[in-house]
Write an enzyme that holds these catalytic residues in place. Structure first.
Site, short mmCIF file in Angstrom:
data_model
loop_
_atom_site.label_atom_id
_atom_site.label_comp_id
_atom_site.label_asym_id
_atom_site.label_seq_id
_atom_site.Cartn_x
_atom_site.Cartn_y
_atom_site.Cartn_z
N ARG A 97 0.89 -1.18 0.00
CA ARG A 97 0.00 0.00 0.00
C ARG A 97 0.91 1.21 0.00
O ARG A 97 1.70 1.39 0.95
CB ARG A 97 -0.91 -0.02 1.22
CG ARG A 97 -1.61 1.30 1.47
CD ARG A 97 -2.72 1.22 2.51
NE ARG A 97 -3.88 0.58 1.94
CZ ARG A 97 -5.10 0.65 2.48
NH1 ARG A 97 -5.31 1.32 3.60
NH2 ARG A 97 -6.11 0.04 1.90
N HIS A 124 -7.33 1.08 -6.39
CA HIS A 124 -7.53 0.18 -5.25
C HIS A 124 -8.21 -1.09 -5.78
O HIS A 124 -9.39 -1.33 -5.57
CB HIS A 124 -8.40 0.87 -4.20
CG HIS A 124 -8.37 0.24 -2.84
ND1 HIS A 124 -7.62 -0.88 -2.54
CD2 HIS A 124 -9.00 0.58 -1.69
CE1 HIS A 124 -7.79 -1.20 -1.27
NE2 HIS A 124 -8.63 -0.34 -0.73
N GLN A 127 -10.23 -3.50 -3.66
CA GLN A 127 -11.55 -2.97 -3.33
C GLN A 127 -12.51 -3.16 -4.51
O GLN A 127 -13.67 -3.53 -4.32
CB GLN A 127 -11.42 -1.48 -2.98
CG GLN A 127 -12.70 -0.87 -2.47
CD GLN A 127 -13.10 -1.43 -1.12
OE1 GLN A 127 -12.32 -1.48 -0.20
NE2 GLN A 127 -14.35 -1.89 -1.01
N ASP A 216 -17.23 7.39 -1.42
CA ASP A 216 -15.99 7.19 -0.66
C ASP A 216 -15.69 8.52 0.00
O ASP A 216 -16.33 9.55 -0.29
CB ASP A 216 -14.86 6.75 -1.61
CG ASP A 216 -13.54 6.45 -0.88
OD1 ASP A 216 -13.55 6.27 0.36
OD2 ASP A 216 -12.49 6.43 -1.56
N CYS A 259 -16.55 1.86 0.59
CA CYS A 259 -15.40 0.98 0.87
C CYS A 259 -15.00 1.01 2.34
O CYS A 259 -14.35 0.09 2.82
CB CYS A 259 -14.22 1.36 -0.01
SG CYS A 259 -13.64 3.05 0.29
N ARG A 287 -13.96 -8.28 1.30
CA ARG A 287 -12.55 -8.00 1.06
C ARG A 287 -11.68 -9.23 1.33
O ARG A 287 -10.70 -9.47 0.64
CB ARG A 287 -12.09 -6.81 1.93
CG ARG A 287 -12.64 -5.45 1.50
CD ARG A 287 -12.09 -5.01 0.14
NE ARG A 287 -10.66 -5.13 0.13
CZ ARG A 287 -9.80 -4.20 0.58
NH1 ARG A 287 -10.27 -3.05 1.03
NH2 ARG A 287 -8.50 -4.39 0.55
N1 CP Z 1 -11.40 -0.09 2.31
C1 CP Z 1 -10.13 -0.15 2.76
O1 CP Z 1 -9.18 -0.32 2.02
O2 CP Z 1 -10.01 0.00 4.10
P1 CP Z 1 -8.63 0.12 4.91
O3 CP Z 1 -8.01 1.44 4.53
O4 CP Z 1 -9.04 0.07 6.36
O5 CP Z 1 -7.73 -1.01 4.53
N1 NVA Z 2 -9.85 6.79 -1.23
C1 NVA Z 2 -9.49 6.37 0.09
C2 NVA Z 2 -9.76 4.92 0.27
C3 NVA Z 2 -9.48 4.38 1.64
C4 NVA Z 2 -9.70 2.91 1.74
C5 NVA Z 2 -8.02 6.67 0.33
O1 NVA Z 2 -7.20 6.51 -0.59
O2 NVA Z 2 -7.67 7.10 1.44
#
Ligand code: CP
Ligand code: NVA
Length: 303
Positions: A97, A124, A127, A216, A259, A287
């Site tokens: 990530r 993502h 997701q 989101d 999400c 997930r």
């Molecule tokens: N939806 C999602 O990716 O959540 P987290 O940031 O908690 O992993």
């Molecule tokens: N768009 C958000 C998603 C979090 C799961 C971010 O990137 O922070």
């Protein structure tokens, strides 16, 4: 060897296979990661992605190793390329990530094992898998159904739009100018499959006829300094009871998806996320099932 940096790393047939594997009983998948490690490197916080991916690795017989991004120090302690080459000798899959999508792309270019994007500024894809599986389980096949996304055209929106168009949905984005997809991006996504994508600025127009309404956060991780400005710009894009009552199709009221994490009172009201048409808990739990499905796929399991 396959990487999963974006939904578009899968063909339409691959995507269908991954979603099928995601619903397969765990024992039928065998233990493709038996005796193997999976590195999970996080430059940003996580609840769902860390927990669900670690558990998916365990369910496939493997051993997940969580590492903070600053421990390995991409391009600080050593280069992304050196990290990729060393970790490829320990692990069956490298997952990361990251802030900058270019970092997962460089990991993939230097790794000798599959690389999994666990969220970047661009996409993502994990997701997107959970979102499409949840929609299929809730409303059936996505072909010719309208899927709305209201808010910021961000990493989650891009992966959702790609996967939904590949599965034949009509995606309608409702985003303010400057935070929208742009014509080239719309054309790119529209060409991905049998579905279509269009964009409008008005949130009510975006959700009209939609079977599902997604949103989101308006302020993604890394954008915290813009929060006040974004909260002002996105105010009229809140998913509330009035907006949900403009949605829905011949099958009935629309479903709500997010999400998570959700910021109640900003992009969604309590009444919608806690309402009877909210799918967010099933979506979050999926997930884990879709992480298992894609890890099985990347390690060679086929339905
Ligand atoms: N939806 C999602 O990716 O959540 P987290 O940031 O908690 O992993
Ligand atoms: N768009 C958000 C998603 C979090 C799961 C971010 O990137 O922070």
């Amino acid at each position: 060897m396959r990487h999963f940096l974006d939904i578009t790393d899968l063909s339409i047939d691959d995507l269908v296979e991954v979603l099928t594997l995601s619903e397969a009983p765990i024992p039928t998948l065998g233990r493709p990661l038996a005796g193997a490690g999976v590195a999970l490197i996080f430059e940003k916080p996580s609840n769902r992605t860390r927990q669900s991916t670690e558990m998916a690795v365990v369910q496939l017989g493997g051993h997940p190793i969580y590492t903070r991004g600053d421990e390995v120090g991409f391009d600080v302690r050593e280069s992304v390329e050196d990290i990729a080459r060393i970790m490829s000798g320990y692990h069956a899959v490298l997952a990361a990530r990251v802030f900058d999508h270019g970092v997962v792309a460089r990991l993939a270019a230097s790794a000798s094992v599959p690389v999994l994007n666990m969220l970047s500024d661009r996409s993502h894809p994990l997701q997107g898998l959970a979102d499409t599986l949840t929609m299929q389980q809730t409303i059936g096949a996505l072909r010719d159904r309208t899927v709305a996304y209201v808010g910021d055209y961000n990493n989650v929106a891009r992966s959702l739009a790609e996967a939904s168009v590949m599965l034949g949905a009509h995606v309608r984005l409702g985003c303010p100018a400057g935070y929208d997809a742009g014509d080239d991006e719309l054309a790119r996504i529209d060409a991905l499959g049998p579905g279509t994508v269009e964009q409008v600025a008005d949130p009510s127009a975006a959700v009209r006829g939609a079977a599902v309404v997604h949103t989101d956060t308006w302020t993604s991780m890394g954008q915290e300094a813009e929060k006040a400005e974004r909260t002002e710009i996105f105010g009229r894009y809140q998913v509330n009871d009035a907006l949900m009552s403009s949605a829905g199709d011949a099958d009935g009221e629309a479903w709500f998806m997010h999400c998570l994490p959700a910021y109640r009172g900003l992009e969604v009201t309590d009444s919608v996320i806690e309402g009877s048409r909210s799918m967010v808990w099933r979506q979050g739990h999926n997930r884990m099932h879709t992480a298992r499905g894609v890890l099985a796929f990347l390690t060679g399991v086929r339905p």
